[in-house]
Design an enzyme around this catalytic site. Structure first.
Site, PDB file in Angstrom:
ATOM      1  CG  LEU A   4      76.908   3.120 -58.019  1.00 46.06           C
ATOM      2  CD1 LEU A   4      78.040   3.863 -58.674  1.00 46.06           C
ATOM      3  CD2 LEU A   4      75.997   4.082 -57.328  1.00 46.06           C
ATOM      4  CG  LEU A 138      71.816   3.552 -51.599  1.00 42.08           C
ATOM      5  CD1 LEU A 138      72.997   3.569 -50.625  1.00 42.08           C
ATOM      6  CD2 LEU A 138      70.861   2.412 -51.289  1.00 42.08           C
ATOM      7  CB  SER A 139      74.177   3.322 -54.511  1.00 48.11           C
ATOM      8  OG  SER A 139      75.032   2.561 -55.315  1.00 48.11           O
ATOM      9  CB  ALA A 140      73.112   4.854 -59.054  1.00 50.91           C
TER      10      ALA A 140
END
Length: 322
Positions: A4, A138-140
């Protein structure tokens, strides 16, 4: 392996610029995942407050996520506790939560177990309400949100995955393939991966909101569709939305999938014209929150406002009593 990866570094802001005061909690359990725990406690916190766990993205920190995501603004307004989990370069060189590592993404192990211990500590030390516990990231951190919903479904009433991925996408492929171009599996296959995370559990299952920029090239929007497939199938629903609408100043496209009791079991929000990051909308109006100026906080819509609404902690849904 680190993953990520953010296309540009989101360096932490100097301490003197930090806009939010966080409390560091050192002893919250055995901490097998070697994470740090921070708490944001509003000045006016009711007895038995709801608890929202927030998981930052790669290259970020708890402080960066607290300062920019807008969650603390909603916590002040509606009186809930926010637990910011933080990973370090000792765990992952890019400060990513290890959502793709078997030692960290399974029940009772590593980072997942550490986050579970944070929730237990928030309940015992701050009087948090175990029946109103939520997670977002968020994201990871979004991918780790999927991990927590799958591995501890009895703990989390609902979750919101921002620019994240389905649980256990990496069971038979690599993390970068999951991120881009993404992986297409059947809803039944995705659902099986969730149920395998805690085989003896039969429900109820957490409600899930998905947020994704429609121009995201880091974690492609296909992952929003696969998350929808995973969690609608877990809830025993089909993949045809029961209700569609647009929300916010940018007309974010929303799909909702309804449970038998009329509640929204799964919600998908595709934010137009943005790439990889947390949607924010700086300002002082009721539907505004967050800051820009730090990488991966993108001016568009205050996602934290609508996530809080989905959790039932504030906003139109809470006012309607849903």
């Amino acid at each position: 392996m680190s993953t990520l990866l953010a296309p540009t570094p989101a360096a932490g802001r100097p301490a003197r610029e930090a806009g939010v005061t966080l409390e560091r909690v050192s002893n919250f359990g055995s901490n097998p995942g070697n994470l740090a725990m921070y708490v944001y406690r509003p000045a006016r916190l009711p007895a038995q407050p709801a608890v929202v766990v927030a998981l930052h993205g790669c290259t970020q920190s708890a402080q960066v996520y607290a300062d920019n995501s807008g969650l603390t603004t909603l916590a002040d307004r509606h009186g809930f506790l926010v637990v910011f989990a933080e990973t370090t370069t000792a765990n992952n060189l890019n400060r990513c939560f290890n959502w793709f590592q078997p030692v960290d993404n399974q029940r009772g192990r590593g980072e997942a177990a550490s986050i579970r211990q944070m929730v237990a500590h928030a309940d015992s030390a701050y009087g948090g309400d175990p029946s109103r516990t939520y997670v977002t990231g968020l994201s990871a951190g979004g991918a780790m949100t999927s991990v927590m919903l799958a591995t501890y479904p009895e703990v989390f009433r609902a979750g919101a995955v921002i620019a994240g991925l389905p649980y256990h996408c990496t069971r038979d492929t690599g993390p970068f393939t999951c991120m881009n171009p993404g992986v297409d599996r059947t809803p039944a296959d995705w659902a099986e991966r969730v149920r395998d995370a805690f085989p003896s559990y039969t429900g109820p299952w957490p409600r899930v909101a998905v947020w994704h920029g429609d121009q995201d090239s880091t974690v492609v929007p296909k992952n929003a569709d696969e998350l929808r497939d995973q969690w609608t199938a877990v809830h025993g629903l089909d993949q045809t939305p029961d209700r569609t609408s647009t929300i916010g100043p940018d007309r974010t496209r929303r799909e909702e999938y309804m449970a038998g009791d009329g509640s929204v079991a799964v919600q998908v929000n595709k934010v137009p014209g943005i790439g990889h990051g947390t949607p924010v909308d700086p300002g002082t109006e009721p539907e505004q929150c967050g800051r820009t100026g730090t990488a991966h906080f993108i001016r568009s819509i205050c996602s934290s406002y609508w996530i809080t609404d989905f959790f039932g902690l504030g906003g139109p849904s809470a006012r309607a009593g849903s």
